[in-house]
Design a protein around this motif. Structure first.
Motif, PDB file in Angstrom:
ATOM      1  N   LEU A  31      48.822  20.226 -18.768  1.00  0.00           N
ATOM      2  CA  LEU A  31      48.444  21.384 -18.453  1.00  0.00           C
ATOM      3  C   LEU A  31      47.187  21.560 -17.577  1.00  0.00           C
ATOM      4  O   LEU A  31      46.003  20.736 -17.472  1.00  0.00           O
ATOM      5  N   LEU A  32      47.278  22.308 -16.427  1.00  0.00           N
ATOM      6  CA  LEU A  32      46.294  22.570 -15.285  1.00  0.00           C
ATOM      7  C   LEU A  32      45.580  23.800 -15.510  1.00  0.00           C
ATOM      8  O   LEU A  32      45.942  24.772 -15.878  1.00  0.00           O
ATOM      9  N   ALA A  33      44.252  23.792 -15.262  1.00  0.00           N
ATOM     10  CA  ALA A  33      43.518  25.019 -15.084  1.00  0.00           C
ATOM     11  C   ALA A  33      44.256  26.032 -14.117  1.00  0.00           C
ATOM     12  O   ALA A  33      44.279  27.030 -14.277  1.00  0.00           O
ATOM     13  N   GLU A  34      45.157  25.538 -13.213  1.00  0.00           N
ATOM     14  CA  GLU A  34      45.919  26.171 -12.164  1.00  0.00           C
ATOM     15  C   GLU A  34      46.896  26.400 -12.733  1.00  0.00           C
ATOM     16  O   GLU A  34      47.775  27.388 -12.242  1.00  0.00           O
ATOM     17  N   SER A  35      47.800  25.913 -13.809  1.00  0.00           N
ATOM     18  CA  SER A  35      48.985  26.066 -14.327  1.00  0.00           C
ATOM     19  C   SER A  35      49.575  24.728 -15.024  1.00  0.00           C
ATOM     20  O   SER A  35      49.058  24.214 -16.061  1.00  0.00           O
ATOM     21  N   HIS A  36      50.645  24.158 -14.520  1.00  0.00           N
ATOM     22  CA  HIS A  36      51.106  22.818 -15.087  1.00  0.00           C
ATOM     23  C   HIS A  36      51.716  21.944 -14.142  1.00  0.00           C
ATOM     24  O   HIS A  36      52.242  22.233 -13.147  1.00  0.00           O
ATOM     25  N   LEU A  37      52.108  20.851 -14.943  1.00  0.00           N
ATOM     26  CA  LEU A  37      52.886  19.671 -14.504  1.00  0.00           C
ATOM     27  C   LEU A  37      53.888  19.254 -15.580  1.00  0.00           C
ATOM     28  O   LEU A  37      53.279  19.006 -16.581  1.00  0.00           O
ATOM     29  N   CYS A  38      54.946  18.867 -15.136  1.00  0.00           N
ATOM     30  CA  CYS A  38      55.918  18.461 -16.140  1.00  0.00           C
ATOM     31  C   CYS A  38      56.863  17.486 -15.573  1.00  0.00           C
ATOM     32  O   CYS A  38      57.670  17.714 -14.314  1.00  0.00           O
ATOM     33  N   VAL A  39      56.916  16.273 -16.376  1.00  0.00           N
ATOM     34  CA  VAL A  39      57.764  15.246 -15.870  1.00  0.00           C
ATOM     35  C   VAL A  39      58.764  14.806 -16.919  1.00  0.00           C
ATOM     36  O   VAL A  39      58.302  14.778 -18.207  1.00  0.00           O
ATOM     37  N   HIS A  40      60.297  14.804 -16.653  1.00  0.00           N
ATOM     38  CA  HIS A  40      61.159  14.610 -17.636  1.00  0.00           C
ATOM     39  C   HIS A  40      61.765  13.365 -16.952  1.00  0.00           C
ATOM     40  O   HIS A  40      62.119  13.260 -15.982  1.00  0.00           O
TER      41      HIS A  40
END
Length: 124
Positions: free
Chosen positions: A64-73
């Motif tokens: 979770l980013l202050a700017e939004s998000h990163l997700c890796v699957h």
């Protein structure tokens, strides 16, 4: 609510197998890449899937980013992964940082082939 949403579908990842099946290791690498890109991590959630008859289970790593998000699957049995980087550009344009983060993750996972997309969100 303007932002940039980057996605990548990675195939034939030539990275060490641990990057595709060890959640803690992948999560730490994601947080390092977030910091290096100039974005701010505010939380992390990792999940390891159970092994399959084809081998170790994949992982999901979300930052979770202050700017939004990163997700890796990841799908280690297929040597594949998907990446999702979204940044809100409210108050400042974080697009260059989002691209830097995506590039760092591509360098880590070393795909033989990648399908990349960029979507500008919130523009009418």
């Amino acid at each position: 609510m303007q932002g940039l949403h980057l996605t990548a579908d990675l195939y034939d990842c030539r990275c060490a197998p641990a990057w595709l099946c060890e959640a803690e290791r992948l999560g730490a690498a994601c947080e390092d890449a977030v910091r290096a890109s100039g974005l701010q991590a505010v939380g992390r959630l990792l999940h390891t899937f159970p092994p399959t008859p084809q081998g170790p289970g994949g992982v999901t790593a979300t930052v979770l980013l202050a700017e939004s998000h990163l997700c890796v699957h990841t799908w280690p049995e297929r040597r594949a992964a998907t990446l999702d980087v979204y940044v809100c550009n409210f108050g400042a344009d974080h697009s260059a940082k989002a691209h830097a983060l995506m590039d760092a993750l591509l360098a880590l996972l070393m795909p033989g082939h990648a399908l990349r997309h960029a979507l500008r969100r919130g523009e009418q």
